[in-house]
Design an enzyme around this catalytic site. Structure first.
Site, mmCIF file in Angstrom:
data_model
loop_
_atom_site.group_PDB
_atom_site.id
_atom_site.type_symbol
_atom_site.label_atom_id
_atom_site.label_comp_id
_atom_site.label_asym_id
_atom_site.label_seq_id
_atom_site.Cartn_x
_atom_site.Cartn_y
_atom_site.Cartn_z
ATOM 1 C CE LYS A 66 -4.086 -2.318 2.186
ATOM 2 N NZ LYS A 66 -4.833 -2.291 3.388
ATOM 3 C CG ASP A 108 -9.302 0.307 5.366
ATOM 4 O OD1 ASP A 108 -9.183 0.152 4.318
ATOM 5 O OD2 ASP A 108 -8.560 0.575 6.347
ATOM 6 C CD GLN A 164 -3.659 -4.068 6.457
ATOM 7 O OE1 GLN A 164 -3.853 -2.899 5.973
ATOM 8 N NE2 GLN A 164 -4.035 -5.354 5.790
HETATM 9 N N1 L34 Z 1 -7.598 -1.729 7.615
HETATM 10 N N2 L34 Z 1 -7.212 -4.070 7.039
HETATM 11 C C1 L34 Z 1 -7.648 -2.968 6.605
HETATM 12 N N3 L34 Z 1 -8.184 -2.770 5.470
HETATM 13 C C2 L34 Z 1 -8.012 -3.503 4.397
HETATM 14 O O1 L34 Z 1 -8.335 -3.338 3.139
HETATM 15 C C3 L34 Z 1 -7.470 -4.755 4.742
HETATM 16 N N4 L34 Z 1 -7.298 -5.817 3.759
HETATM 17 C C4 L34 Z 1 -7.515 -7.148 4.320
HETATM 18 C C5 L34 Z 1 -6.786 -7.552 5.482
HETATM 19 N N5 L34 Z 1 -6.865 -6.338 6.445
HETATM 20 C C6 L34 Z 1 -7.235 -4.975 6.118
HETATM 21 C C7 L34 Z 1 -6.192 -5.754 2.720
HETATM 22 O O2 L34 Z 1 -5.850 -4.950 2.799
HETATM 23 C C8 L34 Z 1 -6.957 -7.813 3.071
HETATM 24 N N6 L34 Z 1 -6.229 -6.992 2.447
HETATM 25 C C9 L34 Z 1 -5.493 -7.317 1.305
HETATM 26 C C10 L34 Z 1 -4.732 -6.316 0.735
HETATM 27 C C11 L34 Z 1 -3.899 -6.736 -0.519
HETATM 28 C C12 L34 Z 1 -3.680 -8.107 -0.902
HETATM 29 C C13 L34 Z 1 -4.189 -9.116 -0.408
HETATM 30 C C14 L34 Z 1 -5.051 -8.680 0.817
HETATM 31 C C15 L34 Z 1 -2.749 -8.194 -2.149
HETATM 32 O O3 L34 Z 1 -2.212 -7.371 -2.465
HETATM 33 N N7 L34 Z 1 -2.735 -9.539 -2.519
HETATM 34 C C16 L34 Z 1 -1.935 -9.976 -3.488
HETATM 35 C C17 L34 Z 1 -0.899 -11.121 -3.070
HETATM 36 C C18 L34 Z 1 -0.171 -10.360 -1.999
HETATM 37 C C19 L34 Z 1 1.221 -11.501 -1.388
HETATM 38 O O4 L34 Z 1 1.999 -12.085 -2.393
HETATM 39 O O5 L34 Z 1 0.964 -11.963 -0.510
HETATM 40 C C20 L34 Z 1 -2.634 -10.515 -4.770
HETATM 41 O O6 L34 Z 1 -2.223 -10.379 -5.747
HETATM 42 O O7 L34 Z 1 -3.746 -10.940 -4.426
#
Ligand code: L34
Length: 294
Positions: free
Chosen positions: A53, A120, A97
């Site tokens: 982020k 959020d 987060q």
């Molecule tokens: N406050 N907490 C708050 N806001 C959010 O919007 C989140 N979330 C969830 C967990 N806690 C939070 C996220 O940011 C889930 N989440 C999130 C964000 C990004 C990705 C996955 C979950 C992401 O970029 N996933 C990648 C793979 C990442 C990796 O390699 O581990 C993808 O391509 O899916």
């Protein structure tokens, strides 16, 4: 039928390019969107999401204020930091987060964030406005899902949507957004969860399945109809000794088998995740514009 892949990374990078242009325009008027970032503890997945982020902020010209706090921080200390950010004009959005450590009262923390900086969309004021169909910051993952559906040409109006999972972050808000009387709503929505009696009975009927259960293989090929649209929200770390990190990422859907029946499907990684990050950037830019009277 073999599904077309919905490329979340590509949609995300297109939206980020648009946002970058918008931020550059705002800078000409001395408006710099700012995001206050709070991560408590050392959960590796949370660390990687927060780092992604912050990097995304930097790439499009959003200022970010990084706060990585020890897991033993007190409720009072955390509230004091939020209060400081609420009163800091350089900060337009506050990200705490989740999940937070057990000794922290999460709902009290979310309630302390000023609704005007709640990018959020987790503050009860914004949840209430969303449910009532009023303008509000929409939570990032559900908002990202709607963008993916729209930009992939999926008709939401009249669709049978089955959501699997009832979390505050995904299941509950996406259900509400999809039943709104709005161009991005007008769907017929079923919300399934761990106490649902016959999950497959519901999923087989679905035109669109949104899998947000947090468990691999929750949706298998026998549970879906031909031509279904699949949005896989799961980001599960599955042990895999053949990988350098010792794990691989898997969604909630048996991707290889289900893609042979679906018309459209999001991959994991590279589907919903990048859109979650993008919608946070979007909300932060929106907040900066509102703060500047635009
Ligand atoms: N406050 N907490 C708050 N806001 C959010 O919007 C989140 N979330 C969830 C967990 N806690 C939070 C996220 O940011 C889930 N989440 C999130 C964000 C990004 C990705 C996955 C979950 C992401 O970029 N996933 C990648 C793979 C990442 C990796 O390699 O581990 C993808 O391509 O899916």
């Amino acid at each position: 039928m073999t599904a077309q892949i919905i490329d979340g990374k590509q949609v995300a990078s297109q939206m980020r390019a648009e946002l970058k242009t918008e931020v550059a325009e705002l800078k000409k008027e001395n408006i710099v969107p700012g995001l206050g970032v709070i991560l408590v503890g050392e959960d590796p997945a949370s660390q990687s999401y927060v780092t992604a982020k912050e990097r995304a902020c930097e790439n499009i010209g959003i200022y970010s204020d990084d706060n990585r706090l020890s897991a033993d921080i007190t409720q009072k200390e955390l509230l004091a930091l939020i209060d400081k950010m609420n009163n800091d004009p350089k900060i337009n959005g506050i990200l705490v987060q989740l999940p937070l450590p057990d000794h922290i009262n999460e709902s009290e923390i979310l309630l302390a964030i000023s609704p005007e900086k709640d990018v959020d969309g987790f503050h009860p004021t914004n949840i209430g406005k969303m449910v009532a169909g009023q303008k509000a910051f929409l939570p990032c993952t559900p908002h990202g899902i709607i963008q993916l559906l729209q930009r992939s040409g999926v008709k939401i109006e009249g669709a049978e949507v089955v959501i699997v999972g009832r979390s505050n972050i995904v299941g509950k808000p996406i259900a509400n957004m999809l039943i709104q009387k709005a161009p991005t709503g007008n769907a017929t929505v079923t919300v399934c969860h761990t106490r649902t009696k016959n999950l497959a009975e519901h999923t087989k009927r679905a035109d669109i399945i949104i899998a947000a259960a947090g468990r691999p293989n929750t949706i298998t090929a026998d549970m879906v109809k031909d031509g279904v649209v699949i949005i896989d929200v799961g980001v599960n770390r599955v042990d895999d000794t053949t990988k350098k990190k010792g794990y691989r990422l898997a969604g909630d859907v048996d991707f290889e088998a289900v893609k042979e029946k679906a018309s459209l499907i999001t991959p994991v990684p590279g589907g919903v995740g990048p859109m979650t990050i993008t919608m946070l950037l979007y909300n932060t830019v929106e907040s900066a514009k509102i703060a500047a009277g635009k």
